[in-house]
Design an enzyme around this catalytic site. Structure first.
Site, PDB file in Angstrom:
ATOM      1  N   SER A   7      50.367  42.018  16.289  1.00 56.84           N
ATOM      2  CA  SER A   7      50.997  43.111  17.033  1.00 56.84           C
ATOM      3  C   SER A   7      52.083  42.589  17.967  1.00 56.84           C
ATOM      4  O   SER A   7      52.378  41.394  17.997  1.00 56.84           O
ATOM      5  CB  SER A   7      49.912  43.770  17.879  1.00 56.84           C
ATOM      6  OG  SER A   7      49.399  42.768  18.749  1.00 56.84           O
ATOM      7  N   HIS A 125      44.252  34.589  46.002  1.00 58.15           N
ATOM      8  CA  HIS A 125      43.114  33.689  46.197  1.00 58.15           C
ATOM      9  C   HIS A 125      41.758  34.397  46.104  1.00 58.15           C
ATOM     10  O   HIS A 125      41.603  35.537  46.521  1.00 58.15           O
ATOM     11  CB  HIS A 125      43.228  32.984  47.553  1.00 58.15           C
ATOM     12  CG  HIS A 125      43.188  33.947  48.706  1.00 58.15           C
ATOM     13  ND1 HIS A 125      42.017  34.373  49.271  1.00 58.15           N
ATOM     14  CD2 HIS A 125      44.177  34.586  49.363  1.00 58.15           C
ATOM     15  CE1 HIS A 125      42.273  35.209  50.247  1.00 58.15           C
ATOM     16  NE2 HIS A 125      43.587  35.372  50.320  1.00 58.15           N
ATOM     17  N   HIS A 134      42.100  43.318  31.619  1.00 59.68           N
ATOM     18  CA  HIS A 134      43.546  43.218  31.364  1.00 59.68           C
ATOM     19  C   HIS A 134      44.285  43.560  32.658  1.00 59.68           C
ATOM     20  O   HIS A 134      44.152  44.677  33.172  1.00 59.68           O
ATOM     21  CB  HIS A 134      43.942  44.202  30.248  1.00 59.68           C
ATOM     22  CG  HIS A 134      45.384  44.177  29.881  1.00 59.68           C
ATOM     23  ND1 HIS A 134      45.901  44.884  28.824  1.00 59.68           N
ATOM     24  CD2 HIS A 134      46.454  43.534  30.419  1.00 59.68           C
ATOM     25  CE1 HIS A 134      47.190  44.676  28.713  1.00 59.68           C
ATOM     26  NE2 HIS A 134      47.557  43.866  29.689  1.00 59.68           N
TER      27      HIS A 134
HETATM   28  C1  LIG Z   1      53.026  44.853  27.921  1.00 54.77           C
HETATM   29  C2  LIG Z   1      52.293  46.182  28.034  1.00 54.77           C
HETATM   30  O1  LIG Z   1      52.768  47.210  27.628  1.00 54.77           O
HETATM   31  S1  LIG Z   1      50.735  46.189  28.730  1.00 54.77           S
HETATM   32  C3  LIG Z   1      50.261  47.908  28.817  1.00 54.77           C
HETATM   33  C4  LIG Z   1      49.559  48.253  30.094  1.00 54.77           C
HETATM   34  N1  LIG Z   1      49.335  49.681  30.135  1.00 54.77           N
HETATM   35  C5  LIG Z   1      49.513  50.428  31.239  1.00 54.77           C
HETATM   36  O2  LIG Z   1      49.771  49.937  32.317  1.00 54.77           O
HETATM   37  C6  LIG Z   1      49.373  51.910  31.033  1.00 54.77           C
HETATM   38  C7  LIG Z   1      48.226  52.522  31.842  1.00 54.77           C
HETATM   39  N2  LIG Z   1      48.118  53.914  31.464  1.00 54.77           N
HETATM   40  C8  LIG Z   1      48.577  54.928  32.215  1.00 54.77           C
HETATM   41  O3  LIG Z   1      49.025  54.773  33.348  1.00 54.77           O
HETATM   42  C9  LIG Z   1      48.504  56.309  31.540  1.00 54.77           C
HETATM   43  O4  LIG Z   1      49.618  57.045  31.943  1.00 54.77           O
HETATM   44  C10 LIG Z   1      47.196  57.037  31.835  1.00 54.77           C
HETATM   45  C11 LIG Z   1      46.145  56.432  30.931  1.00 54.77           C
HETATM   46  C12 LIG Z   1      46.746  56.902  33.264  1.00 54.77           C
HETATM   47  C13 LIG Z   1      47.329  58.549  31.565  1.00 54.77           C
HETATM   48  O5  LIG Z   1      47.419  58.774  30.216  1.00 54.77           O
HETATM   49  P1  LIG Z   1      47.112  60.263  29.652  1.00 54.77           P
HETATM   50  O6  LIG Z   1      45.720  60.671  29.970  1.00 54.77           O
HETATM   51  O7  LIG Z   1      47.525  60.225  28.214  1.00 54.77           O
HETATM   52  O8  LIG Z   1      47.997  61.182  30.521  1.00 54.77           O
HETATM   53  P2  LIG Z   1      49.325  61.946  30.096  1.00 54.77           P
HETATM   54  O9  LIG Z   1      50.362  60.991  29.616  1.00 54.77           O
HETATM   55  O10 LIG Z   1      48.929  63.086  29.201  1.00 54.77           O
HETATM   56  O11 LIG Z   1      49.825  62.540  31.473  1.00 54.77           O
HETATM   57  C14 LIG Z   1      49.102  63.540  32.192  1.00 54.77           C
HETATM   58  C15 LIG Z   1      49.835  63.756  33.505  1.00 54.77           C
HETATM   59  O12 LIG Z   1      49.645  62.613  34.354  1.00 54.77           O
HETATM   60  C16 LIG Z   1      50.923  62.038  34.676  1.00 54.77           C
HETATM   61  N3  LIG Z   1      50.753  60.581  34.664  1.00 54.77           N
HETATM   62  C17 LIG Z   1      50.485  59.803  33.593  1.00 54.77           C
HETATM   63  N4  LIG Z   1      50.365  58.526  33.958  1.00 54.77           N
HETATM   64  C18 LIG Z   1      50.572  58.497  35.295  1.00 54.77           C
HETATM   65  C19 LIG Z   1      50.584  57.451  36.240  1.00 54.77           C
HETATM   66  N5  LIG Z   1      50.372  56.178  35.867  1.00 54.77           N
HETATM   67  N6  LIG Z   1      50.796  57.765  37.552  1.00 54.77           N
HETATM   68  C20 LIG Z   1      51.023  59.051  37.918  1.00 54.77           C
HETATM   69  N7  LIG Z   1      51.030  60.103  37.045  1.00 54.77           N
HETATM   70  C21 LIG Z   1      50.810  59.807  35.756  1.00 54.77           C
HETATM   71  C22 LIG Z   1      51.871  62.538  33.591  1.00 54.77           C
HETATM   72  O13 LIG Z   1      53.196  62.543  34.021  1.00 54.77           O
HETATM   73  C23 LIG Z   1      51.340  63.923  33.346  1.00 54.77           C
HETATM   74  O14 LIG Z   1      51.773  64.768  34.387  1.00 54.77           O
HETATM   75  P3  LIG Z   1      52.060  66.351  34.131  1.00 54.77           P
HETATM   76  O15 LIG Z   1      50.725  66.928  33.708  1.00 54.77           O
HETATM   77  O16 LIG Z   1      52.540  66.836  35.455  1.00 54.77           O
HETATM   78  O17 LIG Z   1      53.075  66.388  33.035  1.00 54.77           O
END
Ligand SMILES: CC(=O)SCCNC(=O)CCNC(=O)[C@H](O)C(C)(C)COP(=O)(O)OP(=O)(O)OC[C@H]1O[C@@H](n2cnc3c(N)ncnc32)[C@H](O)[C@@H]1OP(=O)(O)O
Length: 200
Positions: A7, A125, A134
């Site tokens: 991936s 620390h 993660h």
């Molecule tokens: C290299 C890499 O990529 S490593 C990847 C690491 N991953 C991350 O850091 C992602 C962590 N995941 C998140 O923050 C996600 O947004 C989640 C899991 C918290 C929410 O996901 P979902 O449940 O699918 O929520 P969804 O996208 O449907 O959004 C629902 C609502 O919350 C809001 N929302 C989503 N994420 C956030 C957030 N982090 N902070 C504030 N609001 C948020 C959306 O804008 C939406 O608002 P609305 O209803 O007013 O339109």
């Protein structure tokens, strides 16, 4: 080294391994359509007899999937840190874990098995990271933060000092954690609030 998972996350692990001069003999992946990644052969489903003296890293970002796969692997697990990471000599890092580019890990941090410390994050620390944690890009854990196994600390999250975060939590990107968090919590915002507790 062998990888499991061909991936985008695997590309970053490959970058870390190549920067350390570690050869990669192949990548297991359940998707039989995949044949190679950056000229490394993708060799199909997991085979415990393939290059069984080699170490293996599970290159899958999802904590629960990584945990499930780990329980079925017969190879010994490897670990890697990109040379740009600054890691204090006192840090303990367990097998299967990866530390990406530009990370800082400070004194007496303990890193469990199969942990991801993603790009440019900072773990200060005396923090303890449980197995299958993660820490997503650019997250900041201040001193003496405890993170339970299987928890995702979302990108850019800040955790203030002396906080305990439970097991299998999902901390949304950009949260600011100022209070202890129970197991299985989904948490969001600044200051962060528990949205719900989930048990699956
Ligand atoms: C290299 C890499 O990529 S490593 C990847 C690491 N991953 C991350 O850091 C992602 C962590 N995941 C998140 O923050 C996600 O947004 C989640 C899991 C918290 C929410 O996901 P979902 O449940 O699918 O929520 P969804 O996208 O449907 O959004 C629902 C609502 O919350 C809001 N929302 C989503 N994420 C956030 C957030 N982090 N902070 C504030 N609001 C948020 C959306 O804008 C939406 O608002 P609305 O209803 O007013 O339109």
């Amino acid at each position: 080294m062998l990888l499991y998972g061909a991936s985008g996350h695997a590309k970053v692990i490959i970058s870390c391994l190549r920067a350390n001069g570690v050869p990669i003999s192949g990548i297991f992946d359940d998707d039989l359509q995949k044949k190679s990644l950056w000229s490394i052969p993708v060799i199909g489903k997991y085979d415990p007899n393939f290059d069984n003296k080699s170490l293996l890293i599970i290159a899958i970002g999802n904590n629960q999937i990584r945990r499930k796969i780990a329980s079925s692997i017969h190879h010994q697990f490897g670990k890697v840190a990109h040379p740009s990471a600054i890691i204090d000599d006192s840090v303990k890092m367990s097998a299967g874990s990866v530390i990406f580019h530009n990370v800082v890990v400070q004194a007496d941090v303990s890193i469990g098995k199969h942990v991801i410390i993603n790009t440019s994050s900072s773990v200060d620390h005396d923090c303890t990271l449980g197995d299958f944690v993660h820490i997503a890009p650019n997250a900041t854990l201040c001193g003496n933060v405890q993170v339970g196994e299987g928890t995702l600390i979302g990108a850019g999250t800040i955790v203030t000092p002396n906080i305990t975060i439970g097991k299998n939590c999902l901390i949304a990107a950009g949260s600011v954690i100022t209070k202890d968090i129970p197991d299985f919590a989904i948490v969001r915002g600044n200051p962060a609030r528990v949205l719900k507790i989930t048990f699956d």
